[in-house]
Write an enzyme that holds these catalytic residues in place. Structure first.
Site, PDB file in Angstrom:
ATOM      1  N   HIS A 236       0.604  -1.157  -0.065  1.00 30.67           N
ATOM      2  CA  HIS A 236      -0.057   0.205  -0.036  1.00 30.67           C
ATOM      3  C   HIS A 236       0.646   1.148   0.028  1.00 30.67           C
ATOM      4  O   HIS A 236       1.761   1.262   0.727  1.00 30.67           O
ATOM      5  CB  HIS A 236      -1.026  -0.091   1.174  1.00 30.67           C
ATOM      6  CG  HIS A 236      -0.258  -0.295   2.643  1.00 30.67           C
ATOM      7  ND1 HIS A 236      -1.128  -0.394   3.665  1.00 30.67           N
ATOM      8  CD2 HIS A 236       0.953  -0.237   2.886  1.00 30.67           C
ATOM      9  CE1 HIS A 236      -0.460  -0.599   4.911  1.00 30.67           C
ATOM     10  NE2 HIS A 236       0.756  -0.466   4.340  1.00 30.67           N
ATOM     11  N   ASN A 237       0.307   2.210  -0.702  1.00 31.44           N
ATOM     12  CA  ASN A 237       0.829   3.589  -0.817  1.00 31.44           C
ATOM     13  C   ASN A 237       2.372   3.534  -1.609  1.00 31.44           C
ATOM     14  O   ASN A 237       3.026   4.696  -1.361  1.00 31.44           O
ATOM     15  CB  ASN A 237       1.199   4.174   0.605  1.00 31.44           C
ATOM     16  CG  ASN A 237      -0.227   4.499   1.217  1.00 31.44           C
ATOM     17  OD1 ASN A 237      -0.879   3.876   1.865  1.00 31.44           O
ATOM     18  ND2 ASN A 237      -0.832   5.839   0.982  1.00 31.44           N
TER      19      ASN A 237
END
Length: 348
Positions: A236-237
Site C-alpha cells: 500500500h501507498n
C-alpha cells in the site's frame, strides 16, 4: 497470416536482400521453416545461419550476407517486436457485450468495448472505448477503466480505482485489494481499514497473479509505461515511476517510492519506506533495506554495489569451506598453545 517480404520490409522501413517470398510466421533459427522469418542478435549463434531453413533472417548488417535472405536492422530486438506484433494472433473470439455478463444499470460501458460472459461490472463503473473485459473479470463500483485496455480472465479490479489507457492486466492480477495493515491491541491484531485507492497510468502492463494493494490513505500509483511481471507484490501507498521494469516475484513494502526507469530483477525484496532513485538497477534476489542512489547498480543481501557483491560472491564465497577448515585448525593450535602456557605458569 501471410505477408510479402517486400511489404514487411516497407512496413518496418528496412532494407531486405534476396528474392521476394511470402512470410507466414516467426520462429527461431533452429525451428523456422521456409516461410518463416527468424532473427539473429547474439553473434555466438551465427553458426546457425549455415543450417537454418528460415525463409528470411532479421539481423544487423555484418551478418546479412550470411543468410539467403535478410531484413537488415540497426535495432534487431525492436524490429523483432514490431514483426511479432504484426503476426501475433490476439486472444479472444467475441465482440460486443455478452448478455451473460453482469453490467450494473448505472455503469457505463462504451459501445465499442467487449465484455465476455460472466464478467461483473459494478455500480458507477466505466469502461472505455475498445477495451476488452474477458470472462471472470470483476470491476468494482466507481472504478474507471480507460480506452484500449485488455483485462484478461479472472482479473480483479476493486472499487474506486482508476486505470488509464492501453493498460494490460494478465490473468489473475488483483488490483486494489486491502493493504497489509493491523494495529496491535491486547485482544489481538485489529485491522486498519484501507480507504485509499490505486491509480495505474497509461501503457502499463501487469503480469499474472500480481497483487497491487490499495493505499491505506491517498494513492498507490503505477506511472506510465511501467511493465510488471508475474507474481509481484506491491504494498500500500507504493509509488512506482515511469518506464520501470519489475521482474517476477519482487516484493515492495508499503510507502516505498521507486523512481523513473528503475529495474528490479527477480525476487528483489524492498523494505517499507525505501526510496530508489531514477535509473537504479537492483540485481536478482537482492534485499533493499534503505535508500538507493539514482543510477546506481546494486546486488546482494544486504544490497551493496554490484561490483563489490560480485567480487564477494565469486572470489570470497567459494573459499569459505577452506577458510572454515583453516580457522578450525588454528583454533585447535591456539587451544594447545594456551594450555601449554597455562601449564608453564603453574610449574613456575
Amino acid at each position: 497470416m501471410s505477408m510479402k517480404l517486400s511489404a514487411l520490409a516497407m512496413e518496418l522501413g528496412l532494407e531486405h536482400t534476396g528474392a521476394d517470398i511470402d512470410i507466414t510466421g516467426v520462429n527461431t533459427l533452429e525451428k523456422a521453416g521456409p516461410e518463416d522469418l527468424s532473427f539473429l542478435v547474439n553473434p555466438k549463434y551465427q553458426h546457425l545461419l549455415e543450417t537454418t531453413k528460415a525463409g528470411c533472417v532479421l539481423t544487423s548488417g555484418p551478418y546479412a550476407d550470411k543468410a539467403q535472405r535478410a531484413l537488415i536492422s540497426d535495432n534487431v530486438y525492436m524490429d523483432l517486436a514490431k514483426v511479432m506484433n504484426i503476426f501475433a494472433r490476439p486472444q479472444g473470439c467475441l465482440r460486443g457485450i455478452s448478455e451473460l455478463a453482469y453490467v450494473h444499470p448505472e455503469a457505463q460501458v462504451d459501445e465499442s468495448a467487449t465484455v465476455y460472459p460472466f464478467a461483473f461490472i459494478g455500480e458507477g463503473a466505466s469502461v472505455g472505448p475498445k477495451t476488452v473485459v474477458f470472462a471472470g473479470v470483476y470491476v468494482g463500483e466507481h472504478t474507471n477503466i480507460g480506452a484500449n485496455c485488455i483485462l484478461y480472465p479472472n482479473c480483479v479490479i476493486m472499487g474506486g480505482l482508476h486505470l488509464g489507457d492501453n493498460v494490460i492486466l494478465q490473468p489473475g492480477a488483483v488490483i486494489g485489494g486491502d493493504g497489509y495493515g493491523y494495529a496491535q491491541t491486547p485482544a489481538g491484531h485489529m485491522k486498519i481499514p484501507q480507504i485509499g485507492t490505486v491509480e495505474i497510468e497509461n501503457d502499463v502492463e501487469i503480469g499474472s497473479n500480481t497483487a497491487i494493494d490499495r493505499a491505506a490513505l491517498d494513492t498507490t500509483k503505477i506511472k506510465r509505461g511501467t511493465k510488471i511481471d508475474n507474481l509481484v507484490q506491491i504494498g500500500h501507498n507504493v509509488e512506482i515511476g515511469e518506464h520501470c521494469l519489475v521482474i517476477g516475484q519482487v516484493g515492495i513494502g508499503g510507502s516505498t517510492i521507486v523512481g523513473n526507469g528503475v529495474v528490479l530483477a527477480g525476487q528483489v525484496g524492498v523494505a517499507d519506506n525505501a526510496k530508489i532513485g531514477d535509473g537504479a538497477m537492483v540485481g536478482a534476489q537482492s534485499g533493499v533495506a534503505g535508500n538507493v542512489e539514482p543510477g546506481s547498480k546494486i546486488a546482494g543481501t544486504p544490497a551493496m554495489k554490484a561490483g563489490t557483491f560480485l567480487k564477494a560472491a565469486s572470489v570470497c564465497m567459494p573459499k569459505l569451506p577452506e577458510l572454515f577448515k583453516r580457522v578450525k585448525k588454528l583454533e585447535k593450535e591456539l587451544a594447545i598453545l594456551t594450555a601449554e602456557a597455562a601449564g608453564g605458569d603453574c610449574n613456575e
